[in-house]
Structures are given as C-alpha cells and as structure tokens.
Design an enzyme around this catalytic site. Structure first.
Site, PDB file in Angstrom:
ATOM      1  N   ASN A   1       0.874  -1.183   0.000  1.00  0.00           N
ATOM      2  CA  ASN A   1       0.000   0.000   0.000  1.00  0.00           C
ATOM      3  C   ASN A   1       0.908   1.228   0.000  1.00  0.00           C
ATOM      4  O   ASN A   1       1.455   1.593   1.031  1.00  0.00           O
ATOM      5  CB  ASN A   1      -0.894  -0.039   1.249  1.00  0.00           C
TER       6      ASN A   1
ATOM      7  N   GLY B   1       1.987   2.249  10.855  1.00  0.00           N
ATOM      8  CA  GLY B   1       2.974   3.319  10.713  1.00  0.00           C
ATOM      9  C   GLY B   1       3.633   3.718  12.026  1.00  0.00           C
ATOM     10  O   GLY B   1       4.311   4.728  12.109  1.00  0.00           O
TER      11      GLY B   1
ATOM     12  N   GLU C   1      -7.160   4.970   7.353  1.00  0.00           N
ATOM     13  CA  GLU C   1      -6.913   6.398   7.064  1.00  0.00           C
ATOM     14  C   GLU C   1      -8.099   7.000   6.324  1.00  0.00           C
ATOM     15  O   GLU C   1      -8.436   8.169   6.526  1.00  0.00           O
ATOM     16  CB  GLU C   1      -5.608   6.541   6.259  1.00  0.00           C
TER      17      GLU C   1
ATOM     18  N   SER D   1       2.850  -2.181  10.458  1.00  0.00           N
ATOM     19  CA  SER D   1       4.281  -2.289  10.720  1.00  0.00           C
ATOM     20  C   SER D   1       4.872  -3.661  10.382  1.00  0.00           C
ATOM     21  O   SER D   1       5.766  -4.145  11.075  1.00  0.00           O
ATOM     22  CB  SER D   1       4.591  -1.882  12.170  1.00  0.00           C
TER      23      SER D   1
ATOM     24  N   HIS E   1      -9.703   1.531   4.209  1.00  0.00           N
ATOM     25  CA  HIS E   1      -8.471   1.670   5.000  1.00  0.00           C
ATOM     26  C   HIS E   1      -8.744   2.615   6.173  1.00  0.00           C
ATOM     27  O   HIS E   1      -9.512   3.572   6.044  1.00  0.00           O
ATOM     28  CB  HIS E   1      -7.340   2.200   4.118  1.00  0.00           C
TER      29      HIS E   1
ATOM     30  N   LYS F   1       0.142   4.252  -0.405  1.00  0.00           N
ATOM     31  CA  LYS F   1      -0.486   5.472   0.128  1.00  0.00           C
ATOM     32  C   LYS F   1      -0.109   6.659  -0.761  1.00  0.00           C
ATOM     33  O   LYS F   1       0.049   6.486  -1.972  1.00  0.00           O
ATOM     34  CB  LYS F   1      -0.086   5.693   1.595  1.00  0.00           C
TER      35      LYS F   1
ATOM     36  N   GLU G   1      -6.090  -4.659  10.298  1.00  0.00           N
ATOM     37  CA  GLU G   1      -5.019  -3.704  10.579  1.00  0.00           C
ATOM     38  C   GLU G   1      -5.339  -2.938  11.859  1.00  0.00           C
ATOM     39  O   GLU G   1      -6.092  -1.953  11.830  1.00  0.00           O
ATOM     40  CB  GLU G   1      -4.896  -2.703   9.428  1.00  0.00           C
TER      41      GLU G   1
HETATM   42  P1  PGA Z   1       2.415   0.271   7.762  1.00  0.00           P
HETATM   43  O1  PGA Z   1       0.986   0.532   7.054  1.00  0.00           O
HETATM   44  O2  PGA Z   1       2.932  -1.023   7.182  1.00  0.00           O
HETATM   45  O3  PGA Z   1       3.255   1.442   7.364  1.00  0.00           O
HETATM   46  O4  PGA Z   1       2.162   0.180   9.222  1.00  0.00           O
HETATM   47  C1  PGA Z   1       0.102  -0.519   6.820  1.00  0.00           C
HETATM   48  C2  PGA Z   1      -1.161   0.010   6.165  1.00  0.00           C
HETATM   49  O5  PGA Z   1      -1.614   1.098   6.535  1.00  0.00           O
HETATM   50  O6  PGA Z   1      -1.724  -0.629   5.260  1.00  0.00           O
END
Ligand code: PGA
Length: 253
Positions: free
Chosen positions: A9, A175, A99, A215, A97, A11, A169
């Site tokens: 992803n 993140g 976000e 992560s 997601h 982003k 998630e």
């Molecule tokens: P991350 O993000 O691996 O940077 O924690 C995962 C995601 O948001 O899909």
C-alpha cells in the site's frame, strides 16, 4: 489452500518516476510464486494504467487501486468510480483503510456500497478493518472488528463474500513501528474466521484470505505469516523499500 498475499500500500508516496523504478525492481526480483501466492501493488490513481502495463501480465502479480467512490457516477468532483477502474483493467481495490475511515469519514454503510460495486465489476475488494488503541485497551477489539464486518460485508451471500480479501489492521500498529505480536494477530484472525464460519459456513470461512497489516517488515513477516490464520500482509512503509518488500514476499506461506 487459500491465497497467500503480499499487498503493498503505497499510500500518497513516490513520484511517478520513483514509483516506476520501485515497481520494476520489485517485480524483477520476485522469484517463482506458487499458484496460491499473489503479490499486489496498491498504487496512486495516476499510476494505475502504466503500472498495470509494466507488470506485463506477470503471473500472480496485480495492481490495485487504494480507494473508489461509493456511487456509480455523477457530480463527485475529484472522485474515481469502480467503472473507471474496471475500464482500465484493474482487478483489486483497497476499501475502508483506516486512514480513509478516519480522515475522510467513510462509514461502514458507504463501505458496504463500495464492496458491492467492486464485486459487481469482478474487482476484488481488499476490505480493511481494525480497532483503535482505546478499544484494544478496553479489551473489546473482537466485537469492534466484528461489527465492521457485520455492517460492511455480512449482507453478501456466501458466494460473494468468498471473493473478498480481508485485511486486519489494528490502527495502533499502522505506521507506528508497533507491530501486533504474532499471537495477537492470530487471535483476531481466528476470531474473524470463526465469525465468518458462523455466518457463511466453515467452507467459506476457510476460503477467505485474511491479511495482517501494521508495521510489517522484512524482519517480522515470517513469524507473523506463519500463524495458521494469517494469509499474508498489507504493507505500507516497508513496501516502499524494494529489499524489504521482497523479503516480505519471500515470507509468504
Ligand atoms: P504500515 O501501514 O505497514 O506502514 O504500518 C500498513 C497500512 O496502513 O496498510
């Protein structure tokens, strides 16, 4: 065996040129994938067509959108419809997601509409779910995530729900560098599979891929993916570094 998936992803990262280089390096570095393994790149909208060309029909490698709109068409300036994705040959779309849920206030009901639209065009929704930290601290994460599935997926019939990929998630792990332990991931994945089995039957539940996200890195992927109900990962930060993501791909069961 159900599909084992490493999904990147990106982003809102990478210029077109940098993304193209990253994608090519990773795709060239992927060894032989078994028929049960898939690698998916969720890239920004403007890169979808070119990325789809550059993977050059490599078996089991796909390009995904990161989002779509929940209406079919119309006066929604700046939005992208499922029809548009379908018309350029996109086969996957990330839906819901955290976000998008948090910053763009996407509701479970809207996400159900997105899932329906994707499935109507044979686009596989990668449906994201997961709890914030306060819910985990209260110990009510199972019912919280169950409700997300209930409200956005459980209107589907058994045939349709099998076409969805679920990504669990936990928001506190995205993140932040704080990965859920492999036991925490397994516990939630097993819970979600039980809930799917209760609603749609064990055969259906056993068929649905459930990815872990939050992560995931080259160094922890193997342990997380080795859990029986974890079928790969949805990866943000580490998917932007070719060596990391290649290590993650090689950790797939
Ligand atoms: P991350 O993000 O691996 O940077 O924690 C995962 C995601 O948001 O899909």
């Amino acid at each position: 065996m159900r599909k084992q998936i490493a999904a990147a992803n990106w982003k809102m990262n990478k210029t077109f040129q940098d993304g193209k280089e990253l994608l090519e390096t990773i795709v060239n570095g992927i060894g032989n994938l078994s028929s049960d393994q898939q690698v998916i790149f969720a890239v920004p909208f403007p890169y979808l067509m070119e990325s789809n060309k550059s993977i050059n029909n490599k078996p089991n490698v796909f390009i995904s959108a990161q989002n779509c709109h929940h209406k079919t068409a119309g006066a929604f300036t700046g939005e992208v419809s499922v029809d548009m994705l379908d018309s350029i040959g996109i086969k996957y779309c990330v839906v819901g997601h955290s976000e998008r849920r948090e910053y763009f206030h996407e509701s479970n009901a809207e996400l159900a509409e997105k899932v329906n639209l994707c499935l109507s065009k044979s686009i596989t929704p990668i449906f994201c779910c997961g709890e914030p930290l306060n819910i985990r601290e209260e110990g009510i994460q199972n019912s919280f995530v169950e409700k997300q599935l209930n409200d956005s997926l459980f209107h589907l019939d058994a045939e349709a729900v099998q076409k969805v990929v679920i990504a669990y998630e936990p928001i506190w792990a995205i993140g932040t560098g704080k990965t859920a332990t492999s036991d925490q991931a397994q516990e939630m994945h097993a819970h979600l599979r039980t809930v799917l089995a209760q609603k749609f039957g064990k055969q259906v539940a056993d068929h649905v891929s459930i990815l872990y996200g939050g992560s995931v890195k080259g160094a922890n992927a193997k342990e997380i993916f080795s859990q029986p109900d974890v079928d790969g990962g949805l990866v943000g930060g580490a998917s932007l570094i070719s060596a990391e993501f290649l290590q993650i791909i090689s950790a797939l069961k």
